[in-house]
Design a protein around this motif. Structure first.
Motif, PDB file in Angstrom:
ATOM      1  N   CYS A 149      -6.929   4.451  26.193  1.00 56.26           N
ATOM      2  CA  CYS A 149      -6.196   3.724  25.159  1.00 56.26           C
ATOM      3  C   CYS A 149      -4.709   3.695  25.487  1.00 56.26           C
ATOM      4  CB  CYS A 149      -6.390   4.398  23.800  1.00 56.26           C
ATOM      5  SG  CYS A 149      -8.074   4.313  23.184  1.00 56.26           S
ATOM      6  N   VAL A 150      -3.986   2.946  24.674  1.00 56.23           N
ATOM      7  CA  VAL A 150      -2.547   2.833  24.783  1.00 56.23           C
ATOM      8  C   VAL A 150      -1.961   3.083  23.404  1.00 56.23           C
ATOM      9  CG1 VAL A 150      -0.647   1.288  25.393  1.00 56.23           C
ATOM     10  CG2 VAL A 150      -2.804   1.109  26.609  1.00 56.23           C
ATOM     11  N   LEU A 151      -0.949   3.945  23.327  1.00 55.48           N
ATOM     12  CA  LEU A 151      -0.200   4.141  22.089  1.00 55.48           C
ATOM     13  C   LEU A 151       1.026   3.247  22.147  1.00 55.48           C
ATOM     14  CD1 LEU A 151      -0.465   7.992  21.645  1.00 55.48           C
ATOM     15  CD2 LEU A 151      -1.214   6.261  20.000  1.00 55.48           C
ATOM     16  N   VAL A 152       1.089   2.304  21.221  1.00 60.63           N
ATOM     17  CA  VAL A 152       2.156   1.305  21.195  1.00 60.63           C
ATOM     18  C   VAL A 152       3.101   1.650  20.043  1.00 60.63           C
ATOM     19  CG1 VAL A 152       2.672  -1.151  20.960  1.00 60.63           C
ATOM     20  CG2 VAL A 152       0.574  -0.431  22.124  1.00 60.63           C
ATOM     21  N   PRO A 153       4.346   2.059  20.347  1.00 59.39           N
ATOM     22  CA  PRO A 153       5.282   2.399  19.279  1.00 59.39           C
ATOM     23  C   PRO A 153       5.846   1.150  18.604  1.00 59.39           C
ATOM     24  CG  PRO A 153       6.297   2.764  21.417  1.00 59.39           C
ATOM     25  CD  PRO A 153       4.891   2.306  21.672  1.00 59.39           C
ATOM     26  N   VAL A 154       5.680   1.078  17.304  1.00 62.29           N
ATOM     27  CA  VAL A 154       6.290   0.026  16.498  1.00 62.29           C
ATOM     28  C   VAL A 154       7.173   0.719  15.472  1.00 62.29           C
ATOM     29  CG1 VAL A 154       4.395  -1.618  16.851  1.00 62.29           C
ATOM     30  CG2 VAL A 154       4.331  -0.085  14.878  1.00 62.29           C
ATOM     31  N   THR A 155       7.983  -0.009  14.757  1.00 63.50           N
ATOM     32  CA  THR A 155       8.860   0.607  13.771  1.00 63.50           C
ATOM     33  C   THR A 155       8.042   1.355  12.732  1.00 63.50           C
ATOM     34  OG1 THR A 155      10.533  -1.097  14.104  1.00 63.50           O
ATOM     35  CG2 THR A 155      10.664   0.153  12.056  1.00 63.50           C
ATOM     36  N   GLY A 156       8.255   2.666  12.655  1.00 61.89           N
ATOM     37  CA  GLY A 156       7.610   3.487  11.638  1.00 61.89           C
ATOM     38  C   GLY A 156       6.190   3.939  11.933  1.00 61.89           C
ATOM     39  N   ALA A 157       5.651   3.630  13.100  1.00 59.24           N
ATOM     40  CA  ALA A 157       4.259   4.003  13.384  1.00 59.24           C
ATOM     41  C   ALA A 157       3.959   3.844  14.876  1.00 59.24           C
ATOM     42  CB  ALA A 157       3.300   3.128  12.581  1.00 59.24           C
ATOM     43  N   GLU A 158       2.762   4.290  15.246  1.00 58.10           N
ATOM     44  CA  GLU A 158       2.234   4.034  16.580  1.00 58.10           C
ATOM     45  C   GLU A 158       0.878   3.377  16.418  1.00 58.10           C
ATOM     46  OE1 GLU A 158       3.647   6.728  20.126  1.00 58.10           O
ATOM     47  OE2 GLU A 158       2.511   7.912  18.668  1.00 58.10           O
ATOM     48  N   LEU A 159       0.633   2.343  17.218  1.00 53.90           N
ATOM     49  CA  LEU A 159      -0.650   1.653  17.204  1.00 53.90           C
ATOM     50  C   LEU A 159      -1.499   2.202  18.338  1.00 53.90           C
ATOM     51  CD1 LEU A 159       0.554  -2.040  16.765  1.00 53.90           C
ATOM     52  CD2 LEU A 159       0.067  -0.333  15.009  1.00 53.90           C
ATOM     53  N   LEU A 160      -2.777   2.396  18.070  1.00 56.26           N
ATOM     54  CA  LEU A 160      -3.723   2.849  19.086  1.00 56.26           C
ATOM     55  C   LEU A 160      -4.601   1.662  19.465  1.00 56.26           C
ATOM     56  CD1 LEU A 160      -4.841   5.267  20.722  1.00 56.26           C
ATOM     57  CD2 LEU A 160      -6.414   5.666  18.803  1.00 56.26           C
ATOM     58  N   LEU A 161      -4.453   1.201  20.699  1.00 56.66           N
ATOM     59  CA  LEU A 161      -5.197   0.042  21.197  1.00 56.66           C
ATOM     60  C   LEU A 161      -6.049   0.444  22.400  1.00 56.66           C
ATOM     61  CD1 LEU A 161      -2.287  -2.560  21.373  1.00 56.66           C
ATOM     62  CD2 LEU A 161      -4.019  -2.406  19.618  1.00 56.66           C
ATOM     63  N   PRO A 162      -7.196  -0.190  22.574  1.00 57.82           N
ATOM     64  CA  PRO A 162      -7.937   0.021  23.822  1.00 57.82           C
ATOM     65  C   PRO A 162      -7.088  -0.479  24.987  1.00 57.82           C
ATOM     66  CG  PRO A 162      -9.192  -1.321  22.265  1.00 57.82           C
ATOM     67  CD  PRO A 162      -7.844  -1.139  21.685  1.00 57.82           C
TER      68      PRO A 162
ATOM     69  N   ARG B 146       2.338   4.213  25.829  1.00 60.34           N
ATOM     70  CA  ARG B 146       1.888   5.353  26.624  1.00 60.34           C
ATOM     71  C   ARG B 146       0.381   5.313  26.761  1.00 60.34           C
ATOM     72  NH1 ARG B 146       3.692  10.053  22.892  1.00 60.34           N
ATOM     73  NH2 ARG B 146       1.915   9.085  22.069  1.00 60.34           N
ATOM     74  N   LEU B 147      -0.091   5.581  27.972  1.00 59.04           N
ATOM     75  CA  LEU B 147      -1.525   5.690  28.203  1.00 59.04           C
ATOM     76  C   LEU B 147      -2.031   7.012  27.656  1.00 59.04           C
ATOM     77  CD1 LEU B 147      -1.750   4.382  31.854  1.00 59.04           C
ATOM     78  CD2 LEU B 147      -2.608   3.241  29.810  1.00 59.04           C
ATOM     79  N   THR B 148      -3.238   6.998  27.106  1.00 60.88           N
ATOM     80  CA  THR B 148      -3.866   8.218  26.616  1.00 60.88           C
ATOM     81  C   THR B 148      -5.378   8.056  26.721  1.00 60.88           C
ATOM     82  OG1 THR B 148      -3.929   9.825  24.797  1.00 60.88           O
ATOM     83  CG2 THR B 148      -3.945   7.502  24.181  1.00 60.88           C
ATOM     84  N   THR B 149      -6.066   9.167  26.745  1.00 61.68           N
ATOM     85  CA  THR B 149      -7.527   9.162  26.737  1.00 61.68           C
ATOM     86  C   THR B 149      -7.978   9.758  25.421  1.00 61.68           C
ATOM     87  OG1 THR B 149      -7.598   9.378  29.131  1.00 61.68           O
ATOM     88  CG2 THR B 149      -9.602   9.909  27.943  1.00 61.68           C
ATOM     89  N   VAL B 150      -8.882   9.076  24.753  1.00 59.37           N
ATOM     90  CA  VAL B 150      -9.339   9.486  23.433  1.00 59.37           C
ATOM     91  C   VAL B 150     -10.815   9.840  23.496  1.00 59.37           C
ATOM     92  CG1 VAL B 150      -9.673   8.701  21.055  1.00 59.37           C
ATOM     93  CG2 VAL B 150      -7.645   7.984  22.319  1.00 59.37           C
TER      94      VAL B 150
END
Length: 160
Positions: free
Chosen positions: A8-21, A101-105
Motif C-alpha cells: 500500500c501507499v500512505l498518502v498525506p493530505v491535510t489533516g489525515a493520511e490516505l491508505l491506497l493499494p 510512503r510505501l508500506t505493507t499491510v
C-alpha cells in the motif's frame, strides 16, 4: 511478502493520511497549478495535463470535510487510476502534502475504527500499527470526480 500482505501507499493530505493499494497509484509529481473548471465544487480546483490526459485534481480533505482548504507550500500531485473503467477519465489526481510512503499491510498491522457515519468519499477508517488512516472509496471518488469534471454520472454500469 506473504499471501495475506498487501502493498500500500500512505498518502498525506491535510489533516489525515490516505491508505491506497500501491497498484492504484500511477505516479507522484511536483505540484502544478490546475486549469480551473467553471462551476466546479470547491474540492475540485481544476484539471491537469498529464501524459496527454486531462486529469481532474481533487482536494480530498476538502471533499471529506477534514479541512476547509489545502496547503500548497509542500504540495505534490498523486495520479491515481480510476476504477470506473472510463476511456474518458482513466485517472484522477489527489493533492498530497508530501511524497507518499510505501508500506505493507496485513491483518496484524491493521484494525478498523468503527464509526456511525462516514464522510463522502471515505470507505472506512483504520489504525495502521499506531497511526490512523483513511481508506478512500475509490469507486465513489471516481464517480464524483467524473460528474464534477465532465458532467456525466455514471461513466460505467456501477452506481455511486
Amino acid at each position: 511478502m506473504t499471501a495475506t500482505e498487501v502493498r500500500c501507499v500512505l498518502v498525506p493530505v491535510t489533516g489525515a493520511e490516505l491508505l491506497l493499494p500501491n497498484a492504484s497509484v500511477a505516479e507522484v509529481t511536483g505540484y502544478s497549478e490546475p486549469e480551473p473548471i467553471s462551476d466546479a465544487p470547491a474540492w475540485m480546483p481544476g484539471m491537469l495535463l498529464w501524459r496527454g490526459w486531462q486529469v481532474p485534481l481533487i482536494h480530498f480533505s476538502v471533499l471529506a470535510g477534514i479541512a476547509e482548504r489545502e496547503e500548497l507550500n509542500t504540495a505534490r500531485i498523486c495520479f491515481a487510476k480510476s476504477l470506473i473503467g472510463s476511456e474518458r477519465m482513466p485517472y484522477f489526481a489527489l493533492l498530497t502534502q508530501a511524497f507518499p510512503r510505501l508500506t505493507t499491510v496485513d491483518r496484524s498491522t491493521l484494525a478498523e475504527i468503527p464509526e456511525s457515519e462516514r464522510p463522502i468519499g471515505v470507505a472506512g477508517r483504520v489504525m495502521l500499527e499506531e497511526s490512523p488512516a483513511i481508506i478512500p472509496d475509490l469507486d465513489r471518488l471516481a464517480h464524483l470526480v467524473a460528474h464534477a469534471a465532465v458532467g456525466t454520472l455514471p461513466l460505467s454500469g456501477k452506481t455511486p
